[in-house]
Design a protein around this motif. Sequence first.
Motif, PDB file in Angstrom:
ATOM      1  N   SER A  96       0.883  -1.148   0.147  1.00 25.51           N
ATOM      2  CA  SER A  96      -0.071  -0.038  -0.179  1.00 25.51           C
ATOM      3  C   SER A  96       0.814   1.285  -0.052  1.00 25.51           C
ATOM      4  O   SER A  96       2.112   1.169   0.223  1.00 25.51           O
ATOM      5  CB  SER A  96      -0.873  -0.178   1.159  1.00 25.51           C
ATOM      6  OG  SER A  96      -0.258  -0.393   2.590  1.00 25.51           O
ATOM      7  N   ILE A 101     -14.241   4.932   1.523  1.00 25.03           N
ATOM      8  CA  ILE A 101     -12.979   5.606   1.889  1.00 25.03           C
ATOM      9  C   ILE A 101     -12.609   5.436   3.302  1.00 25.03           C
ATOM     10  O   ILE A 101     -11.396   5.556   3.701  1.00 25.03           O
ATOM     11  CB  ILE A 101     -13.367   7.074   1.648  1.00 25.03           C
ATOM     12  CG1 ILE A 101     -13.398   7.249   0.257  1.00 25.03           C
ATOM     13  CG2 ILE A 101     -12.219   8.155   2.225  1.00 25.03           C
ATOM     14  CD1 ILE A 101     -13.914   8.937  -0.102  1.00 25.03           C
ATOM     15  N   ASN A 158     -10.816   1.679   3.839  1.00 26.47           N
ATOM     16  CA  ASN A 158      -9.573   1.774   3.192  1.00 26.47           C
ATOM     17  C   ASN A 158      -8.713   2.669   3.921  1.00 26.47           C
ATOM     18  O   ASN A 158      -7.540   2.798   3.378  1.00 26.47           O
ATOM     19  CB  ASN A 158      -9.658   1.628   1.640  1.00 26.47           C
ATOM     20  CG  ASN A 158     -10.399   0.324   1.104  1.00 26.47           C
ATOM     21  OD1 ASN A 158      -9.694  -0.791   1.423  1.00 26.47           O
ATOM     22  ND2 ASN A 158     -11.477   0.505   0.831  1.00 26.47           N
ATOM     23  N   GLU A 198      -8.415   5.865   2.933  1.00 25.43           N
ATOM     24  CA  GLU A 198      -7.898   6.297   1.761  1.00 25.43           C
ATOM     25  C   GLU A 198      -7.240   7.651   1.757  1.00 25.43           C
ATOM     26  O   GLU A 198      -6.187   7.789   1.035  1.00 25.43           O
ATOM     27  CB  GLU A 198      -8.994   6.242   0.468  1.00 25.43           C
ATOM     28  CG  GLU A 198      -9.532   4.906   0.245  1.00 25.43           C
ATOM     29  CD  GLU A 198     -10.607   4.654  -0.899  1.00 25.43           C
ATOM     30  OE1 GLU A 198     -10.512   5.682  -1.898  1.00 25.43           O
ATOM     31  OE2 GLU A 198     -11.414   4.221  -0.891  1.00 25.43           O
ATOM     32  N   GLN A 221      -4.033   7.331   3.477  1.00 22.65           N
ATOM     33  CA  GLN A 221      -2.988   6.530   2.439  1.00 22.65           C
ATOM     34  C   GLN A 221      -2.452   7.554   1.346  1.00 22.65           C
ATOM     35  O   GLN A 221      -1.209   7.307   1.054  1.00 22.65           O
ATOM     36  CB  GLN A 221      -3.841   5.305   1.760  1.00 22.65           C
ATOM     37  CG  GLN A 221      -4.052   4.026   2.743  1.00 22.65           C
ATOM     38  CD  GLN A 221      -2.820   3.329   2.706  1.00 22.65           C
ATOM     39  OE1 GLN A 221      -1.998   3.097   1.782  1.00 22.65           O
ATOM     40  NE2 GLN A 221      -2.364   2.810   4.016  1.00 22.65           N
ATOM     41  N   GLU A 237     -10.263  13.928  -2.819  1.00 25.15           N
ATOM     42  CA  GLU A 237      -8.860  13.471  -3.277  1.00 25.15           C
ATOM     43  C   GLU A 237      -8.210  14.721  -4.041  1.00 25.15           C
ATOM     44  O   GLU A 237      -7.159  15.039  -3.951  1.00 25.15           O
ATOM     45  CB  GLU A 237      -9.332  12.372  -4.128  1.00 25.15           C
ATOM     46  CG  GLU A 237      -9.610  11.024  -3.763  1.00 25.15           C
ATOM     47  CD  GLU A 237     -10.003  10.150  -4.809  1.00 25.15           C
ATOM     48  OE1 GLU A 237     -10.193   8.889  -4.326  1.00 25.15           O
ATOM     49  OE2 GLU A 237     -10.203  10.481  -5.961  1.00 25.15           O
TER      50      GLU A 237
END
Length: 304
Positions: free
Chosen positions: A79, A207, A210, A212, A215, A242
Motif C-alpha cells: 500500500s 474511503i 480503506n 484512503e 493513505q 481527493e
Amino acid sequence: MVATIHVPVLVREVLSMLVVRPNGNYLDATFGGGGHTRAILENISESARLLAIDRDPDAIERGKQLAAEDSRVEVVQASFDQIADVSRRNGFEQFDGILFDVGVSSDQLENGRRGFSFQKNGPLDMRMDPTDGKPASEWLNTASVQSIATVLRKFGDERNARLIANAIVRARPLSETQELVELIDRVCKTQEVNKHVATRTFQAIRIHVNDELTQLRQGLRNAFELIGHAGRIAVITFHSLEHRTVRRQFSQWVDSSIPARMPIRGPNKGPMKIVERGLAPKRQETERNPRARSAMLQVVERVQ
Ligand SMILES: C[S@@+](CC[C@H](N)C(=O)[O-])C[C@H]1O[C@@H](n2cnc3c(N)ncnc32)[C@H](O)[C@@H]1O
C-alpha cells in the motif's frame, strides 16, 4: 489469467507529462488492471525499469503475469504507506516518474464478491486488500450512530447522514450490500438527478474502510522522498476530497509565485514546480468512458 475490464483514464496526458526520460525508472503505485503500466512500458526503452504496486491481490496476480512477460517490470503487493520500503527492497533508489491513479478500479467495482458496488449484491466488505483490516459490515455492525453519520458526512457529503446512520443501527446486523441499498432507499425521500441514492454512502464507507485519504497523504510524502531531480509525480483523482488532498500537498512543495507550465526564473522557494494544476479528460474520452467524467490530473516536477 485474471482478465481486466478497467479502462485507464487520461493515458495520453499521463504519458506526455510523466514519461520524460525513456531510460528512466518509473513507479506505478496503483497497478489495477495495468492499463497505465502497459502504456508506460510501450513508451520507455529496453533499459528502463518499472515498479508496480497495488494493495489488491487480484491486481497483483494480473501484474505478475505481466512481469513474467517483461523483464523490466517488478510487481509487489503493497500500500502507499509502504512505497519507500518496497522500492528500496526491490533496488529502486529513485524514480523519474511516479503515478497514482487513486480510488477503485472497474475490476473491483464490477466484482460483486468485493462489496464495492451498490448495483451488485455481495458481502459488505469493500476492502481493497481483503486480508487487511475489517470488512465494512464489521464496522457498520459495531460503530455508533455518531461515528457512522460523521463518516457519511465527511467522506460522502451525504445530507441524510444522520437518518441513514440511525437506520443502519436499527437494522443491524447487516451483511450484504443490497440490505444497505434497500435501507438507504427506504429512508431517503429525495434523490439527486443522475445519482443513485446509495452512491454517497458507498463512497464514504469505502474511503473509511480503506483509510484512503491518509493513505494518499502518506503515498505523496513517500513519493516526494523517492522522486529524483527533474522527476515528476502525476496523480489522477476522482472526487473533491481527493483533488483537494493532492492540491494541498502540492502547494506545500511549490513556491506559488511560479506560474504553471512556465520555466522557473529567479530563485525558487519550493522543491517542486507545478506542471499541471488540474486537467480534466476531453469530451471524446468521457463519452467513451463515463468513469473518466470526474477524473482530474495534477502533476509536479522536482526542481531542487
Ligand atoms: C483506479 S485503479 C488503477 C487503474 C490502473 N491505473 C489501470 O490502468 O488499470 C486504482 C487501484 O489502486 C489501488 N489502490 C488504491 N489505493 C491504494 C493504496 N493506498 N495502496 C495501494 N494500492 C491502492 C486499488 O486497489 C486499485 O487497484
